[in-house]
Design a protein around this motif. Structure first.
Motif, PDB file in Angstrom:
ATOM      1  N   GLU B  89      -2.495 -44.760 -55.367  1.00 23.71           N
ATOM      2  CA  GLU B  89      -2.999 -43.579 -54.643  1.00 23.71           C
ATOM      3  C   GLU B  89      -2.090 -43.216 -53.475  1.00 23.71           C
ATOM      4  N   ASN B  90      -1.645 -44.243 -52.743  1.00 19.88           N
ATOM      5  CA  ASN B  90      -0.737 -44.000 -51.635  1.00 19.88           C
ATOM      6  C   ASN B  90       0.507 -43.254 -52.096  1.00 19.88           C
ATOM      7  N   LEU B  91       1.085 -43.755 -53.187  1.00 22.28           N
ATOM      8  CA  LEU B  91       2.347 -43.188 -53.653  1.00 22.28           C
ATOM      9  C   LEU B  91       2.133 -41.808 -54.266  1.00 22.28           C
ATOM     10  N   THR B  92       1.027 -41.650 -55.012  1.00 22.52           N
ATOM     11  CA  THR B  92       0.733 -40.353 -55.633  1.00 22.52           C
ATOM     12  C   THR B  92       0.595 -39.277 -54.569  1.00 22.52           C
ATOM     13  N   PHE B  93      -0.030 -39.658 -53.452  1.00 19.70           N
ATOM     14  CA  PHE B  93      -0.206 -38.686 -52.366  1.00 19.70           C
ATOM     15  C   PHE B  93       1.146 -38.171 -51.883  1.00 19.70           C
ATOM     16  N   TRP B  94       2.067 -39.108 -51.582  1.00 16.85           N
ATOM     17  CA  TRP B  94       3.367 -38.667 -51.063  1.00 16.85           C
ATOM     18  C   TRP B  94       4.155 -37.904 -52.109  1.00 16.85           C
ATOM     19  N   ALA B  95       3.992 -38.300 -53.383  1.00 16.11           N
ATOM     20  CA  ALA B  95       4.667 -37.566 -54.454  1.00 16.11           C
ATOM     21  C   ALA B  95       4.164 -36.127 -54.478  1.00 16.11           C
ATOM     22  N   ALA B  96       2.836 -35.951 -54.343  1.00 17.34           N
ATOM     23  CA  ALA B  96       2.269 -34.602 -54.382  1.00 17.34           C
ATOM     24  C   ALA B  96       2.749 -33.784 -53.192  1.00 17.34           C
ATOM     25  N   ILE B  97       2.834 -34.428 -52.021  1.00 14.80           N
ATOM     26  CA  ILE B  97       3.275 -33.708 -50.823  1.00 14.80           C
ATOM     27  C   ILE B  97       4.710 -33.200 -51.015  1.00 14.80           C
ATOM     28  N   PHE B  98       5.550 -34.021 -51.670  1.00 15.43           N
ATOM     29  CA  PHE B  98       6.940 -33.621 -51.878  1.00 15.43           C
ATOM     30  C   PHE B  98       7.132 -32.879 -53.200  1.00 15.43           C
ATOM     31  N   GLY B  99       6.031 -32.597 -53.908  1.00 19.68           N
ATOM     32  CA  GLY B  99       6.106 -31.785 -55.110  1.00 19.68           C
ATOM     33  C   GLY B  99       6.710 -32.491 -56.306  1.00 19.68           C
ATOM     34  N   THR B 100       6.608 -33.813 -56.359  1.00 20.27           N
ATOM     35  CA  THR B 100       7.041 -34.512 -57.563  1.00 20.27           C
ATOM     36  C   THR B 100       5.801 -35.127 -58.220  1.00 20.27           C
ATOM     37  N   GLN B 101       5.931 -35.502 -59.488  1.00 17.88           N
ATOM     38  CA  GLN B 101       4.749 -35.913 -60.222  1.00 17.88           C
ATOM     39  C   GLN B 101       4.713 -37.413 -60.527  1.00 17.88           C
ATOM     40  N   ASN B 102       5.784 -37.885 -61.153  1.00 20.58           N
ATOM     41  CA  ASN B 102       5.744 -39.197 -61.797  1.00 20.58           C
ATOM     42  C   ASN B 102       6.078 -40.313 -60.818  1.00 20.58           C
ATOM     43  N   ILE B 103       5.127 -41.201 -60.580  1.00 19.71           N
ATOM     44  CA  ILE B 103       5.401 -42.284 -59.647  1.00 19.71           C
ATOM     45  C   ILE B 103       5.789 -43.586 -60.361  1.00 19.71           C
ATOM     46  N   SER B 104       5.662 -43.612 -61.709  1.00 23.80           N
ATOM     47  CA  SER B 104       5.916 -44.859 -62.433  1.00 23.80           C
ATOM     48  C   SER B 104       7.341 -45.388 -62.255  1.00 23.80           C
ATOM     49  N   PRO B 105       8.386 -44.514 -62.343  1.00 22.44           N
ATOM     50  CA  PRO B 105       9.748 -45.043 -62.163  1.00 22.44           C
ATOM     51  C   PRO B 105       9.937 -45.677 -60.783  1.00 22.44           C
ATOM     52  N   ALA B 106       9.347 -45.058 -59.771  1.00 22.71           N
ATOM     53  CA  ALA B 106       9.493 -45.596 -58.417  1.00 22.71           C
ATOM     54  C   ALA B 106       8.826 -46.965 -58.311  1.00 22.71           C
ATOM     55  N   LEU B 107       7.626 -47.083 -58.882  1.00 25.26           N
ATOM     56  CA  LEU B 107       6.925 -48.368 -58.849  1.00 25.26           C
ATOM     57  C   LEU B 107       7.729 -49.434 -59.582  1.00 25.26           C
ATOM     58  N   ALA B 108       8.296 -49.033 -60.732  1.00 28.33           N
ATOM     59  CA  ALA B 108       9.065 -49.981 -61.526  1.00 28.33           C
ATOM     60  C   ALA B 108      10.315 -50.422 -60.763  1.00 28.33           C
ATOM     61  N   ALA B 109      10.970 -49.457 -60.112  1.00 32.68           N
ATOM     62  CA  ALA B 109      12.231 -49.751 -59.444  1.00 32.68           C
ATOM     63  C   ALA B 109      12.062 -50.808 -58.355  1.00 32.68           C
ATOM     64  N   ILE B 110      10.911 -50.827 -57.743  1.00 30.10           N
ATOM     65  CA  ILE B 110      10.715 -51.735 -56.620  1.00 30.10           C
ATOM     66  C   ILE B 110       9.711 -52.840 -56.989  1.00 30.10           C
ATOM     67  N   GLN B 111       9.440 -52.911 -58.321  1.00 30.17           N
ATOM     68  CA  GLN B 111       8.585 -53.948 -58.920  1.00 30.17           C
ATOM     69  C   GLN B 111       7.194 -54.024 -58.300  1.00 30.17           C
ATOM     70  N   LEU B 112       6.551 -52.873 -58.251  1.00 31.48           N
ATOM     71  CA  LEU B 112       5.177 -52.841 -57.756  1.00 31.48           C
ATOM     72  C   LEU B 112       4.198 -52.407 -58.854  1.00 31.48           C
ATOM     73  N   THR B 113       4.710 -52.229 -60.084  1.00 34.96           N
ATOM     74  CA  THR B 113       3.864 -51.705 -61.155  1.00 34.96           C
ATOM     75  C   THR B 113       2.596 -52.543 -61.332  1.00 34.96           C
TER      76      THR B 113
END
Lengths: 242, 212, 218
Positions: B89-113
Motif C-alpha cells: 500500500e505504501n508503495l502503490t500510493f507513491w506510484a499513483a502520486i507519480f503516475g506510474t502503475q506497476n510496483i512489482s518490479p520495484a519490490l523485486a529489485a529490492i527484494q521486498l516481494t
C-alpha cells in the motif's frame, strides 16, 4: 528619491531617530490638550451626564484598534510582495499596541455602558466584534512568539494577518446579522454635527489626533527596538561562531 | 526499460543556508545521464541542505540549479512510510502520486516481494530503508537525489542497493548521493564539500550596518 | 489525487488513526451540557443549536493537529512537496479526507444528539443542512491553521488559538440556521451565508495553506 528607501533598515533608523521625538512630543501635546479640554471644559450632556466624557478615550482607542490592524495588513502585504524587513517588523511592533487599544476600548466601553445601559457587558454587535478582534490579535502575537526563525515567523504571520482580515470582516457581518444591538451608531461621520455637538466635537478631534500620533510614536519606537534586537541577534550569532 | 528523456542536472555556484548560517558557497557540478556523483564531507557540512535546495524545498542563497521539469526524485533521511499501511500500500500510493502503475518490479529489485502484504510497522530499520529506495524506482524519474541511502543497510542490502543504482545508470538515469562514508560504487565520482569560505559564516543580515 | 484521499481515509480508519474520537467527543459534549445546565426541556431546546455547533467545532479541532504534522514527522510532506502534484491540491484533498472522517460522521450523528437536547422537530432538516454545508468549512479553515503550525513542536494549543477565531462566522451562521429552523422560521438566508463561507474558503484558503506549508518546510 523613492519612498522605499525608507524601508532600508539603516535609512529607517536614521530617519525614525529624528522623527520620533517630534512625533512623541506632538502626541503628548495633543493628548494633554484634547483630554483636559474634553474632561474639564465641556458641559455635562443633557441626557448622559458626566459619563459622556469617557468618549475622549473610548472613541479614539476604538478607532486605533481597527486602524492598527489595517496598518498590520498593509505592512504584511508589503513584506510578502517586496520583502522589506522593516515592514515585517513594523507589523510585529504594531500588534501589541493594537491589542492594548482594543482592550482600552473594551474597558472604557464597559465603564461607560454600566451607567448608560445598566450593564458592564452586553453581547452587542460592536462589543462582540471587538472581543473577536482581541482574539485575532492574540492569535497573531502567539504565532510570532511560537516561531523561531524570524523570516519564517514574518511569512506565516503575514499570511495569517491577510486571512484573519477577511475572517474578521466576515465575523463583523455575521455578528451584525446575529444581533441588531443597542450600541449607538458611529460617533463620527461626515455629518458629525448630527451625532455629537460642536462643543464635544473639537476636543474629540484633538484627542483622536493625539491617539494617532501616540500610536505612530509607539510603533516607531517598537520597530526600532525590533530592528536593534535583530541586529543584536546577528552579532551574537557571529560571535558564537567565531 | 530506459528513461525516455535524457536529463542533466547542472549546479552553478550554489550557496545554501541552514538556520541563518551560510553552510555552503560556490558549489558547482554537472551530473549527466549515466553518471553518479557522491557528495562527501563530515556531519554538518551541509549535504542534506544542498540536496533539499536542489529538490526545491528551500531557496538557494546564491547561484543556479538547472534541471528539466519533473526530472528529480528526492529521497530524504525519513522515508515517508506509514506504519499502519502495508508495504504494498505504501508503495502503490507513491506510484499513483507519480503516475506510474506497476510496483512489482520495484519490490523485486529490492527484494521486498515476500513482505508485500506485511504492515510497515513490522519492518526492521533496514527493510524500511529498502522500501524507501523502492519508492525511488516507482517515481519513474531519471535524476535521483539520495540522502545517506545506505544508513541501516546490512552488507547484502548494500549490495542490492549498488545493483539497483547500476541498473538505474544503465537505463540512462543519474544520481546525486550525499554520504559521509565511502560507498563501494565503482562508477562514482566524488565531490568533497568544503565549508563556506573555509569557515561557516552567518547569513548576511538585512540589518548589517545598523548602528545604535 | 484519489490515491491520496484513499490513503488518508485508510490511515484514519486503521488502528491509531483516531477515527471516532471526534465523534465520541461530540457525544460527550451533548451529554455533559444537560448535566450541567439542568434537565429543563425548554432551556435545552433553546441552547441546542449553539451546543451542537460548539461541540462540532471542538470535535473538529481534536484531529486537526495531526492533519499535516504526522506527514511532516515521517517525511511524507517533504516527498509530497517534491512530487508532481500541486501542494494546493494536496491541501484540498487532505481537508476533504478530514471532513469525510470527522465532519460527515458529525452530520450523520447530529440529529440523534439534537434529540438528546430536545431540539424541536422543525429544526432537524435545517440541522442536517447546516452541518452538511458548514462542516466542510471547518476542515478547510482548520487545514489552514494546521499548515501554519506544522513546523512547531507543540502546535496543538496554538492551533486552537489561531483556528477558533476563524471559526466565528461559521459558528454564528450555522447556529442561526438551526435556531431559526427550530422556531419554525425560514432559515434560507443564514444557510446561504454558510454555504458561501464553505465555498469561498474552499476556493481560496488552500492557496494560503500551501504557501504556509512551503514556508514551514524551508
Amino acid at each position: 528619491m523613492s519612498i522605499w528607501e525608507y524601508a532600508n533598515p539603516k535609512k529607517f533608523m536614521q530617519t525614525s531617530g529624528i522623527v520620533l521625538p517630534w512625533v512623541s512630543a506632538l502626541a503628548a501635546i495633543c493628548l494633554i490638550i484634547g483630554l483636559t479640554w474634553g474632561f474639564f471644559f465641556t458641559p455635562d450632556a443633557v441626557n448622559f451626564g458626566a459619563t459622556v466624557k469617557i468618549i475622549y478615550l473610548h472613541v479614539p482607542s476604538a478607532m486605533m484598534a481597527i486602524n492598527a490592524w489595517v496598518m498590520m495588513l498593509i505592512a504584511s502585504l508589503i513584506w510578502l510582495i517586496r520583502r522589506h524587513h522593516v515592514s515585517a517588523l513594523a507589523a510585529k511592533a504594531a500588534a501589541p499596541v493594537g491589542l492594548t487599544m482594543t482592550l482600552i476600548a473594551l474597558l472604557t466601553g464597559a465603564i461607560w455602558g454600566e451607567p448608560m445601559w445598566g450593564t458592564w457587558w452586553a453581547w452587542d454587535p460592536r462589543l462582540t466584534s471587538f472581543l473577536i478582534l482581541t482574539l485575532f490579535y492574540l492569535g497573531y502575537l502567539a504565532l510570532w512568539q511560537a516561531v523561531d526563525n524570524p523570516d519564517t515567523a514574518a511569512d506565516l504571520t503575514s499570511v495569517l494577518c491577510i486571512v484573519g482580515s477577511v475572517f474578521a470582516l466576515l465575523s463583523r457581518y455575521a455578528v451584525n446579522f446575529w444581533n441588531q444591538g443597542l450600541h449607538q451608531g458611529a460617533s463620527l461621520s461626515m455629518d458629525a454635527k448630527d451625532h455629537v455637538s460642536n462643543i464635544y466635537y473639537i476636543p474629540l478631534l484633538i484627542s483622536i489626533a493625539g491617539f494617532i500620533l501616540l500610536f505612530l510614536s509607539l510603533v516607531l519606537l517598537r520597530t526600532r527596538t525590533e530592528i536593534r534586537s535583530r541586529r543584536l541577534a546577528a552579532l551574537l550569532l557571529r560571535e558564537r561562531i567565531a | 526499460m530506459r528513461y525516455t528523456r535524457r536529463m542533466t542536472l547542472t549546479v552553478t555556484n550554489l550557496g545554501c543556508t541552514r538556520g541563518g548560517l551560510c553552510v555552503l558557497d560556490g558549489v558547482s557540478f554537472v551530473v549527466k545521464p549515466g553518471q553518479i556523483l557522491v557528495l562527501q564531507g563530515p556531519n554538518g557540512i551541509g549535504k542534506t541542505t544542498l540536496l533539499r535546495t536542489i529538490a526545491g524545498l528551500q531557496p538557494p542563497q546564491s547561484g543556479q540549479i538547472a534541471a528539466p521539469a519533473d526530472s528529480i526524485a528526492y529521497a530524504a533521511h525519513a522515508d515517508g512510510i506509514k506504519p499502519t499501511l502495508t508495504v504494498g500500500e505504501n508503495l502503490t500510493f507513491w506510484a499513483a502520486i507519480f503516475g506510474t502503475q506497476n510496483i512489482s518490479p520495484a519490490l523485486a529489485a529490492i527484494q521486498l516481494t515476500a513482505l508485500r502484504s506485511r504492515p510497515a510497522t513490522s519492518l526492521s530499520a533496514g527493510q524500511k530503508r529498502r522500501l524507501g529506495l523502492a519508492r525511488l524506482l516507482v517515481t519513474g524519474r531519471p535524476i535521483w537525489l539520495m540522502d545517506e541511502p545506505t544508513v541501516s543497510l546490512d552488507t547484502a542490502s548494500t549490495a542490492l542497493f549498488i545493483a539497483m543504482i547500476a541498473s538505474h545508470l544503465g537505463q540512462g538515469g543519474s544520481a546525486l548521493i550525499a554520504s559521509h562514508i565511502h560507498l563501494g560504487l565503482a562508477a562514482a565520482t566524488y565531490l568533497n564539500l568544503t565549508p563556506y569560505a573555509n569557515h561557516i559564516a552567518p547569513q548576511p543580515s538585512p540589518f548589517d550596518g545598523v548602528t545604535a | 489525487m484519489i490515491s491520496l484521499l484513499m490513503r488518508d481515509i485508510t490511515l484514519a480508519m486503521r488502528a491509531g488513526g483516531g477515527f471516532g474520537l471526534g465523534l465520541a467527543f461530540f457525544l460527550l459534549v451533548a451529554v455533559l451540557v444537560p448535566l450541567g445546565v439542568g434537565p429543563d426541556p425548554i432551556t435545552l431546546a433553546k441552547i441546542a443549536p449553539g451546543i451542537l455547533w460548539v461541540g462540532a467545532l471542538l470535535a473538529c479541532l481534536l484531529s486537526l493537529d495531526r492533519l499535516f504534522a504526522l506527514d511532516a514527522e515521517d517525511g511524507s510532506l517533504d516527498l509530497l512537496a517534491t512530487a508532481p502534484v500541486p501542494l494546493e491540491a494536496v491541501v484540498v484533498i487532505k481537508s476533504l479526507a478530514h471532513w469525510l472522517v470527522t465532519g460527515l460522521p458529525l452530520t450523520v450523528i447530529a440529529p440523534a444528539l439534537g434529540l438528546l437536547l430536545n431540539l424541536p422537530t422543525s429544526g432537524y432538516p435545517w440541522l442536517v443542512a447546516a452541518f452538511g454545508l458548514g462542516t466542510p468549512a471547518l476542515s478547510v479553515i482548520g487545514a489552514f491553521g494546521a499548515a501554519l503550525t506544522v513546523g512547531l513542536k507543540r502546535g496543538g494549543l496554538l492551533l486552537s488559538l489561531l483556528v477558533l477565531p476563524l471559526y466565528v462566522p461559521t459558528l454564528i451562521f450555522g447556529a442561526e440556521v438551526i435556531r431559526r429552523g427550530a422556531l419554525g422560521l425560514d432559515a434560507t438566508t443564514p444557510l446561504l451565508f454558510l454555504a458561501g463561507i464553505t465555498l469561498g474558503s474552499t476556493a481560496l484558503l488552500p492557496i494560503a495553506s500551501a504557501a504556509a506549508i512551503r514556508v514551514n518546510l524551508r
